[in-house]
Motif scaffolding. Structure first.
Motif, PDB file in Angstrom:
ATOM      1  N   ARG A 263       0.829  -1.210   0.000  1.00 53.33           N
ATOM      2  CA  ARG A 263       0.000   0.000   0.000  1.00 53.33           C
ATOM      3  C   ARG A 263       0.866   1.264   0.000  1.00 53.33           C
ATOM      4  NH1 ARG A 263      -4.778  -1.483   4.284  1.00 53.33           N
ATOM      5  NH2 ARG A 263      -5.302   0.719   3.965  1.00 53.33           N
ATOM      6  N   TYR A 266       2.372   1.608  -3.487  1.00 55.39           N
ATOM      7  CA  TYR A 266       1.294   2.020  -4.401  1.00 55.39           C
ATOM      8  C   TYR A 266       1.132   3.542  -4.378  1.00 55.39           C
ATOM      9  CZ  TYR A 266      -3.628   2.293  -6.066  1.00 55.39           C
ATOM     10  OH  TYR A 266      -4.802   2.601  -6.733  1.00 55.39           O
ATOM     11  N   MET A 409      -1.689   2.922 -11.349  1.00 54.31           N
ATOM     12  CA  MET A 409      -1.170   1.890 -10.464  1.00 54.31           C
ATOM     13  C   MET A 409      -2.269   0.857 -10.240  1.00 54.31           C
ATOM     14  SD  MET A 409       1.947   2.758  -9.653  1.00 54.31           S
ATOM     15  CE  MET A 409       2.174   1.468  -8.429  1.00 54.31           C
ATOM     16  N   PHE A 411      -3.257  -2.245  -7.466  1.00 52.72           N
ATOM     17  CA  PHE A 411      -2.987  -2.956  -6.212  1.00 52.72           C
ATOM     18  C   PHE A 411      -3.518  -4.378  -6.364  1.00 52.72           C
ATOM     19  CE2 PHE A 411      -4.417  -4.104  -1.859  1.00 52.72           C
ATOM     20  CZ  PHE A 411      -3.203  -4.037  -1.207  1.00 52.72           C
ATOM     21  N   VAL A 424       2.087  -4.660  -6.463  1.00 54.39           N
ATOM     22  CA  VAL A 424       1.623  -3.426  -7.108  1.00 54.39           C
ATOM     23  C   VAL A 424       2.194  -3.383  -8.518  1.00 54.39           C
ATOM     24  CG1 VAL A 424       1.317  -2.077  -5.000  1.00 54.39           C
ATOM     25  CG2 VAL A 424       3.530  -2.065  -6.141  1.00 54.39           C
TER      26      VAL A 424
END
Length: 618
Positions: A263, A266, A409, A411, A424
């Protein structure tokens, strides 16, 4: 290109009837994965690149270059000789949207050691050599982002006429359905996007105003009322998914050590996307014209925009549930990490029921709203055999929605019951002419992830500013002529000072020093063998010189090539012969038979490249 299920594709009306079922079970599939692996930690950062290629044929007598519609046959042979024969084969091959396209990746992901950087270019050369060896005479495997005469009469081999009639997948005036990959996913996507939208997609790219370009530049489409209404003065009009998804790109996927690290990566990389896109700009030409943009991003965004008139805000909401501000191919709409939350300044449309369900299942607010935002979209393809699935062990319904949200991007949760970690995907880069350039951009981004994680850097700025940067990055020669919002203080926890600047400018003390100096500083602190260090420094030198303008971007080099062509009449038109000359030169640069110091620098070692079958004595 995302999920590739086999089976009997459903029409849009049939798919629409199952949309809630797909969303409901997609969320259940995601929750099974999340609860199973939310606490998983990986020791090694693994990663891999994806390069997309076009098959080009050269007619040296007629001075004509065409796209060869044999991607499926080539792919079958490559897979048969490669992964099906040897699971440890060094390359993997996958289909892409155009039947003139294929995608190549390394056979196994790269690992966490610095020496891996020194193997990237070699693997890319293996891919090019492997596919090139199977081509016919006067054919080449080209890494070009956009084919300059895509959609012009006779741009394919064999040649086909477009079929702008009911029954065709795209109904395009310019792009024949035969140029779409024969896998049912691709034509179904094309047809269902059009049916869901209620009309053909509309792509309008500003024309480059040269000395003899008509003012205003207007194309007429008397035989097509829809086109006549959709096309705009001083713009190049396109009307099919193939004009976007038929372009090539360069992508990198990273496996993080944990969900929190994924995260964080990302978010940090999302702010870099516009900068790297501008640096990799390589697509200035569309439908036989010189455009006033250098990147394909907005073209693809429009090419898959399935939003209804209500969702686009053109009519009051009646049959649609939401106003949706972007195409499903666009920049990200929310940060995922806790440090990113305060910069989430874009209104986020989300499915409130799904959002509440995810919160009740223990997801935090940021991840819950991310998934609930993805799931405002309908599934675009559904196969009859894939409607009823085992939610605990399959993820096709989740991936159906996830893989058709094409953002800067992505995830990516692990597949069910696998040893793959949280990943990612970095998606904005344009593909370059040579393996050296593509390796340079890949290594640059991968090295940047190492630096971000090692130094705990913070590039975050308000997400609305990232959106503005994305628009700016696509402009002609944006890398030199435009200004970008960027954070001055990149030490984590320090308040952001957002300002606009040329991203290559280093500035005074206390001002962001630039990405390359940060990478060089990291490199100096690492134990790296001499060969690897030399390779990395060569790659960073290319990126730095592109940023400073000492070397041209591919887009600028292509513009200058066309501008100097003896047939060019300064009217923004690219003829067959000009297209032939440009692509032949691109292939010669890629296979090392022609130097190009203004693009690659004088020290580029052409001997490192593999050959091609398209060389001409002319």
């Amino acid at each position: 290109m995302g999920l590739l299920s086999q089976g009997s594709p459903l029409s849009w009306e049939e798919t629409k009837r199952h949309a809630d079922h797909v969303r409901r079970h997609g969320i259940l599939q995601f929750l099974h994965i999340y609860h199973a692996v939310k606490d998983r930690h990986k020791d090694v950062l693994k990663w891999g690149d994806e390069v997309e290629y076009m098959l080009v044929s050269f007619d040296h007598e007629k001075k004509k270059a065409q796209l060869v519609l044999s991607g499926e046959e080539l792919l079958e042979t490559l897979q048969e000789k490669g992964e099906r024969t040897n699971p440890n084969h060094p390359t993997l091959w996958r289909p892409e949207y155009g039947s003139y396209m294929i995608e190549g990746t390394p056979g196994q992901p790269y690992g966490g050691t610095m020496s891996e950087f020194n193997t990237v270019e070699d693997n890319m050369r293996k891919r090019r050599k492997e596919a090139t060896s199977l081509l016919g005479e006067n054919q080449a495997l080209c890494t070009i982002t956009s084919f300059p005469r895509l959609g012009c009469p006779g741009f394919t081999l064999p040649e086909f006429q477009p079929s702008p009639v009911e029954g065709g997948a795209s109904k395009s005036l310019f792009f024949p359905d035969e140029a779409i990959n024969k896998h049912p996913r691709f034509s179904t996507l094309t047809r269902n996007i059009r049916h869901r939208r209620g009309e053909k997609v509309v792509i309008n790219v500003p024309i480059f105003k040269d000395k003899n370009t008509p003012v205003p530049f207007i194309e007429t489409f008397p035989e097509d009322e829809e086109a006549a209404k959709a096309s705009k003065p001083d713009h190049i009009y396109m009307d099919a998914m193939g004009f976007g998804m038929g372009n090539c790109c360069l992508q990198v996927t990273f496996q993080a050590c944990s969900i929190s690290e994924a995260r964080y990566l990302y978010d940090q990389l999302a702010t870099i996307c516009p900068i790297v896109m501008a640096l990799s700009a390589a697509s200035p030409f569309y439908r036989g014209y010189v455009s006033d943009i250098d990147c394909r991003w907005g073209v693809i965004s429009a090419s898959v925009d399935d939003r209804t008139r209500e969702e686009r805000g053109l009519e009051p909401l009646k049959n649609s549930h939401y106003r949706i501000s972007k195409s499903r191919y666009d920049s990200i709409d929310s940060y995922l990490s806790e440090c990113g939350e305060k910069y989430n300044d874009i209104d986020l449309t989300k499915d409130k029921e799904i959002y509440e369900q995810l919160l009740q299942e223990g997801l935090d607010h940021l991840l819950a709203q991310h998934v609930a935002h993805l799931f405002i979209r309908d599934p675009l393809t559904l196969f009859e055999e894939k409607i009823h699935l085992d939610d605990a062990n399959e993820s096709d319904h989740f991936e159906n929605i996830q893989s058709t949200n094409w953002q800067t991007m992505r995830f990516k949760p692990p597949p069910p019951n696998s040893d793959i970690g949280w990943r990612v995907e970095f998606r904005p880069m344009e593909v370059q002419l040579t393996d050296f350039e593509n390796s340079a951009y890949v290594v640059f981004v991968v090295l940047l992830t190492r630096v971000i994680l090692s130094y705990k850097l913070d590039f975050l700025i308000p997400l609305s500013k990232v959106d503005e940067n994305m628009k700016v990055a696509q402009k002609r020669d944006a890398v030199l002529q435009e200004l970008f919002y960027f954070r001055k203080d990149i030490c984590k926890g320090v308040r952001a000072h957002v300002h606009r600047h040329h991203h290559q400018r280093q500035g005074r003390e206390g001002v962001f020093p630039g990405l390359i100096p940060v990478l060089n500083s990291y490199l100096e602190s690492m134990e790296v063998d001499v060969d690897t260090r030399c390779s990395i420094l060569n790659y960073l030198r290319l990126i730095k010189k592109r940023a400073s303008g000492e070397l041209m971007t591919v887009a600028k080099w292509m513009r200058e090539f066309i501008a100097k062509h003896p047939d060019y009449k300064q009217d923004s038109v690219i003829t067959d012969q000009m297209n032939y000359s440009l692509l032949l030169k691109c292939d010669q640069i890629a296979n090392g038979s022609c130097e190009c110091p203004e693009l690659l620098g004088p020290a580029f070692r052409k001997a490192r490249h593999s050959g091609s079958k398209s060389d001409s004595s002319t």
